[in-house]
Motif scaffolding. Structure first.
Motif, PDB file in Angstrom:
ATOM      1  N   ALA A  99      58.385 -85.657  79.790  1.00 59.19           N
ATOM      2  CA  ALA A  99      58.035 -87.078  79.683  1.00 59.19           C
ATOM      3  C   ALA A  99      58.830 -87.825  78.613  1.00 59.19           C
ATOM      4  N   LYS A 100      59.923 -87.256  78.158  1.00 56.43           N
ATOM      5  CA  LYS A 100      60.787 -87.908  77.154  1.00 56.43           C
ATOM      6  C   LYS A 100      62.028 -88.467  77.842  1.00 56.43           C
ATOM      7  N   THR A 101      62.707 -89.359  77.141  1.00 53.41           N
ATOM      8  CA  THR A 101      64.038 -89.769  77.563  1.00 53.41           C
ATOM      9  C   THR A 101      65.014 -88.832  76.883  1.00 53.41           C
ATOM     10  N   VAL A 102      65.715 -88.044  77.665  1.00 52.83           N
ATOM     11  CA  VAL A 102      66.684 -87.092  77.130  1.00 52.83           C
ATOM     12  C   VAL A 102      68.078 -87.688  77.281  1.00 52.83           C
ATOM     13  N   LYS A 130      63.377 -89.506  81.844  1.00 51.14           N
ATOM     14  CA  LYS A 130      64.700 -90.043  82.167  1.00 51.14           C
ATOM     15  C   LYS A 130      65.745 -89.147  81.521  1.00 51.14           C
ATOM     16  N   VAL A 131      66.910 -89.127  82.138  1.00 46.44           N
ATOM     17  CA  VAL A 131      68.056 -88.435  81.547  1.00 46.44           C
ATOM     18  C   VAL A 131      69.207 -89.424  81.499  1.00 46.44           C
ATOM     19  N   ARG A 132      69.798 -89.548  80.333  1.00 41.43           N
ATOM     20  CA  ARG A 132      70.947 -90.423  80.108  1.00 41.43           C
ATOM     21  C   ARG A 132      72.102 -89.566  79.626  1.00 41.43           C
ATOM     22  N   LEU A 133      73.303 -90.132  79.657  1.00 41.83           N
ATOM     23  CA  LEU A 133      74.496 -89.425  79.204  1.00 41.83           C
ATOM     24  C   LEU A 133      75.268 -90.298  78.228  1.00 41.83           C
ATOM     25  N   ALA A 134      75.574 -89.727  77.063  1.00 41.20           N
ATOM     26  CA  ALA A 134      76.396 -90.396  76.058  1.00 41.20           C
ATOM     27  C   ALA A 134      77.613 -89.522  75.781  1.00 41.20           C
ATOM     28  N   VAL A 135      78.797 -90.115  75.862  1.00 43.57           N
ATOM     29  CA  VAL A 135      80.033 -89.388  75.581  1.00 43.57           C
ATOM     30  C   VAL A 135      80.903 -90.202  74.644  1.00 43.57           C
ATOM     31  N   LEU A 136      81.647 -89.507  73.813  1.00 42.87           N
ATOM     32  CA  LEU A 136      82.588 -90.195  72.934  1.00 42.87           C
ATOM     33  C   LEU A 136      83.748 -90.767  73.743  1.00 42.87           C
ATOM     34  N   VAL A 137      84.269 -89.979  74.698  1.00 42.35           N
ATOM     35  CA  VAL A 137      85.423 -90.399  75.501  1.00 42.35           C
ATOM     36  C   VAL A 137      85.150 -90.140  76.978  1.00 42.35           C
ATOM     37  N   ASP A 138      85.406 -91.149  77.805  1.00 44.38           N
ATOM     38  CA  ASP A 138      85.389 -90.984  79.258  1.00 44.38           C
ATOM     39  C   ASP A 138      86.821 -91.130  79.731  1.00 44.38           C
TER      40      ASP A 138
END
Length: 183
Positions: A99-102, A130-138
């Motif tokens: 139940a967290k946003t990961v 929810k699942v999100r994605l964070a990246v330094l470089v795409d």
């Protein structure tokens, strides 16, 4: 082989600060948030983001409660090809991920296969809201339909180029370079 710097330490700090603000905004605060770094360089990036989010939220003591690591080694689709590395521990905050946003955190988004493996590994740990994605470089060149929600820098590259991320915690300095030539 030529190498050029595309992000220096101040550029990386600005990108990480922007990503931290974006994560807080999209989550409507820092409650029920978990940042899971993908080893190797995703883990220190997740730690940096957790510290910034905690600081921005006015609760610096909560940084350690936000962050963990997600080892994907055994979920990779290239294990049979001999591309193997020793598994690293998976650590999740004491409250878990249900139940967290990961927010999955990695250094470079390329083909999308690492993130696919991370999603498989995550499903064995629990059920996030929810699942999100964070990246330094795409850098583009996706093999799978995966898109980052938070990007430090979009960096169009040729497939013959190599993006190298150096972090002070691992490499002694912060920078992102590109090496190799154009196709």
């Amino acid at each position: 082989m030529t190498q050029r710097t595309v992000l220096d330490a101040p550029d990386m700090k600005r990108a990480m600060t922007r990503i931290a603000h974006e994560i807080i905004e999209s989550n409507k605060g820092s409650d029920d948030l978990v940042l899971l770094g993908i080893p190797r360089r995703g883990v220190p990036l997740a730690t940096r983001l957790a510290e910034q989010i905690a600081s921005i939220s006015g609760r610096p003591e909560m940084a350690s409660e936000l962050v963990g690591s997600l080892d994907i080694t055994m979920y990779r689709d290239d294990l049979r090809s001999g591309a193997y590395r020793a598994p690293e521990p998976t650590t999740i905050p004491a409250e878990g991920i249900d139940a967290k946003t990961v927010v999955l955190v990695d250094d470079v988004l390329f083909s999308g296969r690492t993130i696919r493996a991370a999603l498989d590994a995550l499903s064995d740990l629990g059920r996030p809201a929810k699942v999100r994605l964070a990246v330094l470089v795409d850098r583009g060149h996706r093999d799978l339909p995966i898109r980052a929600d938070h990007v430090g820098k979009n960096l169009p590259t040729s497939s013959s180029e190599r993006v190298n991320v150096s972090l002070a915690e691992i490499d002694g300095a912060d920078e992102v370079t590109i090496s190799g030539g154009r196709e």
